[in-house]
Design an enzyme around this catalytic site. Structure first.
Site, PDB file in Angstrom:
ATOM      1  CE  LYS A  54      13.629   5.032  -2.457  1.00 14.48           C
ATOM      2  NZ  LYS A  54      12.695   5.643  -1.477  1.00 14.48           N
ATOM      3  CB  SER A  70       9.610   1.521   1.730  1.00 12.12           C
ATOM      4  OG  SER A  70       8.255   1.921   1.805  1.00 12.12           O
ATOM      5  CG  ASP A  71       9.429   6.008  -3.513  1.00 11.66           C
ATOM      6  OD1 ASP A  71      10.449   6.658  -3.205  1.00 11.66           O
ATOM      7  OD2 ASP A  71       8.523   6.482  -4.226  1.00 11.66           O
ATOM      8  CB  THR A  72       5.960   7.303   0.846  1.00 13.45           C
ATOM      9  OG1 THR A  72       6.123   6.087   1.594  1.00 13.45           O
ATOM     10  CG2 THR A  72       4.604   7.908   1.167  1.00 13.45           C
ATOM     11  N   GLY A 107       5.023   2.086  -1.894  1.00 14.91           N
ATOM     12  CA  GLY A 107       5.471   0.838  -2.488  1.00 14.91           C
ATOM     13  C   GLY A 107       6.470   0.163  -1.570  1.00 14.91           C
TER      14      GLY A 107
END
Length: 202
Positions: A54, A70-72, A107
């Site tokens: 991203k 960011s990734d969740t 992340g």
């Protein structure tokens, strides 16, 4: 210190709100990457990779700035729960985590341009859920809140009623770890208070 523009590579209003609360007011540029899972990809590796992809997708188009990706995801029994596509999926996810402990992994990747200096890290919080009746789950899903949330609940909204307690950082569950962000600033030799000084006295 020369002012550095903050760019959030995500359309998530929750991530933007966390940054705004820290007096960081990012320009939002959604990355629109393919977020498909790779075969046998582990949860930690998935959020690590997606947060980087991203940030990189946006950073390669910019000469200046600090790009945040960011990734969740939610993980229970080593199964990854992303955002439900249907109400049936949302009900199944909430049933799976009812009365149990699951993990939320977020992340984060920071890319500082120029120079493409990179920081990337994964934060984890354990979330202990209340036992949820079938009726409670259906009523919650009917509110519409679960449909754009990893694991089908939003701890910052009505979903707070589902959560008994957490072990770890709250903001990780919302979608952007504040402590990881501070670690990233230190790693890239950026002073947080220098970044926000223009906002402090407005």
């Amino acid at each position: 210190m020369k002012s550095i523009e903050i760019i959030l590579a995500s359309g998530s209003p929750r991530r933007k709100e966390i940054l705004n609360n820290l007096k960081l007011y990012p320009r939002v540029i959604k990355s629109n990457i393919d977020e498909s899972h790779k075969p046998n990809e582990k949860p930690h590796a998935l959020v690590h990779r997606l947060s980087y992809e991203k940030a990189y997708a946006v950073a390669k188009e910019l000469d200046q700035g600090l790009i945040i990706g960011s990734d969740t995801i939610v993980v229970v029994d080593n199964q990854i729960l992303t955002q439900p596509k249907t109400t049936t999926e949302a009900i199944a996810m909430l049933t799976a985590i009812s009365g149990r402990t699951h993990q939320v992994l977020t992340g984060m990747t920071l890319i500082h341009q120029p120079g493409h200096e990179v920081f990337t890290q994964v934060a984890m919080t354990n979330v202990i859920m209340n036992p949820l009746s079938e009726t409670w789950i259906q009523d919650y899903v009917a509110t519409g809140e679960p449909m754009d949330k990893a694991g089908a609940y939003g701890i910052q909204g009505i979903g707070a009623t589902l959560v008994k307690r957490i072990d770890g950082e709250y903001s990780t569950v919302v979608g952007l770890s504040v402590q990881t962000l501070m670690d990233g600033f230190k790693s890239l030799n950026l002073n947080y208070f220098d970044l926000i000084k223009d906002q402090l006295y407005e």
